[in-house]
Design an enzyme around this catalytic site. Structure first.
Site, mmCIF file in Angstrom:
data_model
loop_
_atom_site.group_PDB
_atom_site.id
_atom_site.type_symbol
_atom_site.label_atom_id
_atom_site.label_comp_id
_atom_site.label_asym_id
_atom_site.label_seq_id
_atom_site.Cartn_x
_atom_site.Cartn_y
_atom_site.Cartn_z
ATOM 1 N N HIS A 33 0.639 -1.288 0.075
ATOM 2 C CA HIS A 33 0.047 0.258 -0.028
ATOM 3 C C HIS A 33 0.619 1.464 0.374
ATOM 4 O O HIS A 33 2.180 0.937 0.307
ATOM 5 C CB HIS A 33 -0.640 -0.138 0.900
ATOM 6 C CG HIS A 33 -2.426 -1.213 1.089
ATOM 7 N ND1 HIS A 33 -2.999 -0.742 1.798
ATOM 8 C CD2 HIS A 33 -1.994 -1.985 0.165
ATOM 9 C CE1 HIS A 33 -4.543 -1.975 1.465
ATOM 10 N NE2 HIS A 33 -3.288 -2.429 0.904
ATOM 11 N N GLU A 64 1.259 3.337 2.062
ATOM 12 C CA GLU A 64 2.084 3.845 3.020
ATOM 13 C C GLU A 64 3.009 3.502 3.966
ATOM 14 O O GLU A 64 4.306 3.454 3.913
ATOM 15 C CB GLU A 64 1.108 3.965 4.596
ATOM 16 C CG GLU A 64 0.033 4.383 4.651
ATOM 17 C CD GLU A 64 -1.493 3.630 3.764
ATOM 18 O OE1 GLU A 64 -2.688 3.930 4.124
ATOM 19 O OE2 GLU A 64 -1.323 3.709 2.999
ATOM 20 N N CYS A 87 -5.699 1.304 6.248
ATOM 21 C CA CYS A 87 -6.735 0.394 6.609
ATOM 22 C C CYS A 87 -6.466 -0.216 7.839
ATOM 23 O O CYS A 87 -5.160 0.080 8.939
ATOM 24 C CB CYS A 87 -5.844 -0.585 6.036
ATOM 25 S SG CYS A 87 -5.421 -1.446 4.923
ATOM 26 N N ARG A 123 -11.097 2.809 -21.454
ATOM 27 C CA ARG A 123 -11.704 1.475 -21.235
ATOM 28 C C ARG A 123 -9.711 1.043 -20.253
ATOM 29 O O ARG A 123 -10.825 -0.087 -19.629
ATOM 30 C CB ARG A 123 -11.611 0.717 -22.878
ATOM 31 C CG ARG A 123 -12.614 0.832 -23.498
ATOM 32 C CD ARG A 123 -12.215 0.437 -24.490
ATOM 33 N NE ARG A 123 -13.512 1.109 -25.764
ATOM 34 C CZ ARG A 123 -12.945 -0.035 -26.975
ATOM 35 N NH1 ARG A 123 -12.088 -0.319 -27.416
ATOM 36 N NH2 ARG A 123 -14.285 0.070 -27.814
ATOM 37 N N THR A 154 -25.463 -4.206 -31.017
ATOM 38 C CA THR A 154 -23.974 -3.252 -30.921
ATOM 39 C C THR A 154 -23.028 -4.348 -31.032
ATOM 40 O O THR A 154 -22.113 -3.759 -32.456
ATOM 41 C CB THR A 154 -23.476 -1.942 -29.545
ATOM 42 O OG1 THR A 154 -24.858 -1.542 -29.610
ATOM 43 C CG2 THR A 154 -22.634 -1.985 -30.130
ATOM 44 N N GLU A 193 -21.172 1.583 -23.678
ATOM 45 C CA GLU A 193 -20.963 1.676 -25.397
ATOM 46 C C GLU A 193 -21.718 1.324 -25.645
ATOM 47 O O GLU A 193 -21.706 1.036 -27.567
ATOM 48 C CB GLU A 193 -19.541 1.206 -25.650
ATOM 49 C CG GLU A 193 -18.295 2.079 -24.504
ATOM 50 C CD GLU A 193 -17.254 1.331 -25.348
ATOM 51 O OE1 GLU A 193 -16.390 1.939 -26.808
ATOM 52 O OE2 GLU A 193 -15.992 2.405 -24.803
ATOM 53 N N GLY A 246 -25.353 0.552 -27.722
ATOM 54 C CA GLY A 246 -26.138 1.567 -28.564
ATOM 55 C C GLY A 246 -27.895 2.861 -27.680
ATOM 56 O O GLY A 246 -27.798 2.810 -26.784
ATOM 57 N N LEU A 264 -28.567 2.748 -23.950
ATOM 58 C CA LEU A 264 -28.183 3.810 -23.247
ATOM 59 C C LEU A 264 -29.657 4.372 -22.995
ATOM 60 O O LEU A 264 -29.480 4.845 -21.369
ATOM 61 C CB LEU A 264 -27.546 5.082 -24.420
ATOM 62 C CG LEU A 264 -26.143 4.534 -24.692
ATOM 63 C CD1 LEU A 264 -25.655 5.180 -25.764
ATOM 64 C CD2 LEU A 264 -25.013 4.917 -23.268
#
Length: 341
Positions: free
Chosen positions: A53, A55, A80, A189, A201, A285, A287, A291
């Site tokens: 992490h 830290e 954490c 993406r 699509t 993404e 059509g 959407l």
């Protein structure tokens, strides 16, 4: 009242944390800075789930560990307090007895929420919270949405012509935006855990939904196929990256099929499945129909709309969406608008 040094160092934490965008799932992005006599002596950010992490990395970069109990530790998200793949960072901070700990935002995860702060204070450490809290929460908007709303952060994306059309009426593929916008989409993406398209699509455009024009972790591909009738020769099923199908048909032969009841709760059911799978973000993404399903049910957080300079005169109209305009800029001639619900 926030001091100049606290704000300055927390901004540095945020800049560091952003380096992990798209790489840390299911963990949040975190940046950490260690300061001694107003000078940075160590810093780090979380790079990948399962690895050290922020830290821990910051402490390890400090050459003279004797300075740590005379230093202040800045971190963009609450350390954490539980054992995961790595030990609790709050224990490490207590061990080195930092003079002061400054935290950007409280972790929304129920395993952590407030416990790291409480643990450090109980050990006698001076802890200051909510320094640039809004900015720190916004950085991890996906992580916060997942834990607070019990669903992934939803980004809608589409391209449209100057006169508002997003696809031809003749069920044929026709490109709208330019090559620069295309590369930008591939960057987007790489930053999200999953990408979703609808049946039409997938069938008409045969999209690859990969990172051909960028590097990084490719998203999990998701497609809606009610009757399970999509051609298995489509790019979606080329096994180059994970693909799952939301369908109204149960299949005992296909492990990639997630059966759903295709009623008025379709979108909610999809999001529930993604939450159960630990998916914190999805870019849609699809059509117009896909959407619209999310728009009309107000199941979206952000919309990214690319408008080109070309005009078609006819076609399938792009969705109409409200929201607050966050930014607007030109991308090689295309205009990008980013809205938030």
């Amino acid at each position: 009242m926030m001091s100049d040094i606290d704000e300055q160092m927390m901004k540095r934490c945020l800049r560091l944390a952003k380096n992990g965008l798209g790489m840390t799932y299911p963990n949040p992005m975190v940046g950490c800075v260690i300061v001694h006599n107003k000078k940075i002596i160590g810093e780090g950010w979380h790079r990948k789930a399962g690895e050290a992490h922020a830290e821990v990395i910051a402490v390890n970069t400090v050459r003279n560990k004797k300075l740590l109990n005379e230093s202040e530790l800045y971190v963009s998200l609450e350390p954490c307090a539980h054992h995961g793949k790595t030990p609790p960072c709050s224990d490490l901070i207590i061990q080195h007895n930092f003079k002061r700990v400054i935290v950007g935002a409280i972790d929304p995860n129920s395993k952590v929420r407030g416990l790291g702060i409480e643990k450090m204070r109980s050990a006698g450490l001076q802890v200051k919270t909510d320094v640039l809290e809004k900015e720190c929460s916004e950085l991890n908007k996906r992580f916060f949405c997942f834990h607070q709303n019990k669903r992934p952060y939803i980004i809608l994306k589409w391209a449209q012509t100057a006169d508002g059309f997003m696809a031809p009426e003749n069920a044929k593929q026709r490109w709208i935006s330019n090559v620069y916008s295309k590369q930008l989409v591939h960057l987007w993406r790489s930053q999200e855990q999953a990408i979703l398209v609808g049946y039409n699509t997938a069938k008409i455009d045969n999209p690859q939904l990969n990172l051909r024009h960028w590097s990084g972790n490719p998203p999990v591909r998701l497609v809606i196929d009610r009757d399970l009738s999509l051609d298995k020769q489509l790019y979606l099923f080329d096994k180059t990256q994970p693909t799952f199908v939301f369908s109204g048909v149960k299949s005992t032969e296909r492990t990639d099929v997630i059966p759903l009841n295709f009623d008025e709760l379709l979108e909610e059911s999809i999001l529930n499945e993604l939450y159960k799978s630990g998916i914190q973000s999805v870019i849609i993404e699809g059509g117009r129909r896909t959407l619209d399903g999310f728009v009309h049910k107000h199941l979206w957080d952000e919309a990214r709309v690319l408008s080109s300079t070309v005009e078609w005169g006819s076609g399938i109209k792009a969705p109409k969406i409200g929201g607050k305009l966050i930014s607007q800029k030109e991308i090689g001639g295309d205009m990008l608008k980013i809205l938030k619900r």
